[in-house]
Design an enzyme around this catalytic site. Structure first.
Site, PDB file in Angstrom:
ATOM      1  N   SER A   1       0.833  -1.203   0.000  1.00  0.00           N
ATOM      2  CA  SER A   1       0.000   0.000   0.000  1.00  0.00           C
ATOM      3  C   SER A   1       0.862   1.245   0.000  1.00  0.00           C
ATOM      4  O   SER A   1       0.363   2.331  -0.236  1.00  0.00           O
ATOM      5  CB  SER A   1      -0.848   0.057   1.265  1.00  0.00           C
ATOM      6  OG  SER A   1      -1.452  -1.149   1.548  1.00  0.00           O
TER       7      SER A   1
ATOM      8  N   HIS B   1      -1.358  -2.799  -6.730  1.00  0.00           N
ATOM      9  CA  HIS B   1      -2.083  -2.449  -5.510  1.00  0.00           C
ATOM     10  C   HIS B   1      -3.587  -2.613  -5.740  1.00  0.00           C
ATOM     11  O   HIS B   1      -4.185  -1.861  -6.504  1.00  0.00           O
ATOM     12  CB  HIS B   1      -1.721  -1.009  -5.125  1.00  0.00           C
ATOM     13  CG  HIS B   1      -2.329  -0.554  -3.858  1.00  0.00           C
ATOM     14  ND1 HIS B   1      -2.666   0.759  -3.600  1.00  0.00           N
ATOM     15  CD2 HIS B   1      -2.678  -1.238  -2.739  1.00  0.00           C
ATOM     16  CE1 HIS B   1      -3.181   0.854  -2.404  1.00  0.00           C
ATOM     17  NE2 HIS B   1      -3.208  -0.339  -1.857  1.00  0.00           N
TER      18      HIS B   1
ATOM     19  N   GLU C   1      -4.137  -0.345  -9.035  1.00  0.00           N
ATOM     20  CA  GLU C   1      -3.136   0.719  -9.151  1.00  0.00           C
ATOM     21  C   GLU C   1      -1.782   0.060  -9.411  1.00  0.00           C
ATOM     22  O   GLU C   1      -1.312  -0.732  -8.585  1.00  0.00           O
ATOM     23  CB  GLU C   1      -3.126   1.497  -7.821  1.00  0.00           C
ATOM     24  CG  GLU C   1      -2.281   2.739  -7.793  1.00  0.00           C
ATOM     25  CD  GLU C   1      -2.398   3.473  -6.446  1.00  0.00           C
ATOM     26  OE1 GLU C   1      -2.450   2.827  -5.374  1.00  0.00           O
ATOM     27  OE2 GLU C   1      -2.439   4.717  -6.459  1.00  0.00           O
TER      28      GLU C   1
ATOM     29  N   ASN D   1      -3.595   6.065  -1.705  1.00  0.00           N
ATOM     30  CA  ASN D   1      -3.348   6.182  -0.266  1.00  0.00           C
ATOM     31  C   ASN D   1      -2.751   7.525   0.131  1.00  0.00           C
ATOM     32  O   ASN D   1      -2.901   7.969   1.262  1.00  0.00           O
ATOM     33  CB  ASN D   1      -2.466   5.037   0.231  1.00  0.00           C
ATOM     34  CG  ASN D   1      -3.289   3.788   0.448  1.00  0.00           C
ATOM     35  OD1 ASN D   1      -4.500   3.875   0.661  1.00  0.00           O
ATOM     36  ND2 ASN D   1      -2.670   2.633   0.375  1.00  0.00           N
TER      37      ASN D   1
END
Ligand code: 3HC
Length: 285
Positions: free
Chosen positions: A119, A140, A152, A190
């Site tokens: 992450s 991700h 991602e 994130n």
């Protein structure tokens, strides 16, 4: 490159979702865990999710059995030898990931792509544990993996164009839309999500509103599918904390700093849905 067999290391919340989606998409999947108990727990989660999909009419019994038949579990790293692509989905710990990538580098064919579902951790740092940094990238996924449309992709400084193109094609075969980010902490999603969750926890910690009102405010006022505290419980408070710590360490900006309440809750074992309690109580189902 023709990908038919994929390996997934780690069958927790994210790993089990990746396994399920890959098997439903027709890939043979080798599922690796640290020990038999973790493997059994992960496989049970996949069974439950497939049953749920069947009960909702999204999958026939035949399709669910075919998906299960494509999965094989192992606790031995050498069993990843036949994989055409391996995705690591273990906890956010650089040393652990480096150990896994170094081992995968030995047991898989040299042209196999090694991906991490990290992450926030640097892809370059993970790739440095291998002799094939051009074939290492971030993949991700988002929780719940069977539902979320995004994948991602994170390009390390040495990731090749060919590796990225193969990963994009693989993502499409999983039915996901891919976006590409450079290897910077938090990537796209994130980097935006963590300050938002951190702020929401800070607001709650300061006693400015109840958790229910914070969540209802965002859900109804901003049309998000769930409020930030419910989302933190879904992601896992341990994962949220680990990502926040990496981002704060890398950028040094207060907006990434984990509130004391988040750290206390993780220390107390209140990890969100996965442990039965977080900001909310899930023990009654
Ligand atoms: N597995 C499979 N399917 C699931 C599921 C799961 N765990 N949870 C929900 N679903 C499906 C349901 O079956 C339902 O499908 P249907 O509409 O075809 O019947 C659909 O999703 C909606 O579910 P529900 O009606 O039960 O509940 P909601 O409408 O509240 O949706 C949700 C649940 C999909 C989780 C939705 O609230 C949502 O999208 N929340 C936001 C999730 C999110 O933002 N995730 C990203 C987190 S960040 C992350 O993962 C990155 C990490 O690095 C931190």
């Amino acid at each position: 490159m023709n990908i038919q067999t994929i390996g997934v290391i780690g069958c927790g919340l994210m790993g089990s979702g990746i396994v399920e989606v890959a098997a439903k998409s027709g890939f043979d999947v080798i599922v690796g865990e640290l020990n038999q108990e973790f493997l059994d727990t992960g496989m049970a989660r996949i069974h439950k999710s497939l049953e749920r999909a069947q009960s909702k009419g999204k999958l026939t019994e035949k399709e669910a059995s075919a998906a299960l038949a494509r999965m094989s579990g192992t606790i031995k790293s050498e069993d990843f030898a036949p994989a055409d692509l391996v995705i690591e989905a273990v906890t956010e710990d650089l040393e652990l990931k480096q150990r896994i990538f170094s081992r995968l580098d030995q047991v898989t064919q040299p042209d196999v792509i090694l991906a991490s579902n990290t992450s926030s951790i640097s892809i370059a740092a993970i790739a440095a544990a291998t002799n094939r940094p051009d074939k290492v990238l971030g993949m991700h996924f988002f929780n719940p993996v069977p539902v979320m449309a995004l994948l991602e992709l994170v390009r390390g400084s040495l990731t090749s164009d060919e590796t990225l193109a193969t990963a994009q094609a693989f993502g499409e075969r999983l039915g996901k839309t891919t976006v590409v980010a450079k290897d910077s902490p938090g990537f796209i999603v994130n980097r935006l999500l963590i300050p938002y969750i951190v702020d929401a926890i800070g607001l709650y910690e300061a006693g400015l509103a109840s958790k229910e009102d914070i969540d209802a405010g965002v859900k109804l006022g901003l049309a998000h599918p769930m409020g930030p505290l419910t989302l933190a419980d879904l992601v896992g408070l341990d994962t949220t904390l680990a990502v926040a710590d990496v981002l704060y360490e890398e950028y040094g900006e207060p907006r990434f700093k984990a509130p004391p309440l988040l750290r206390q809750m993780v220390t107390a074992g209140l990890l969100g849905r996965k442990s039965g309690r977080g900001f909310y109580d899930y023990r009654q189902g």
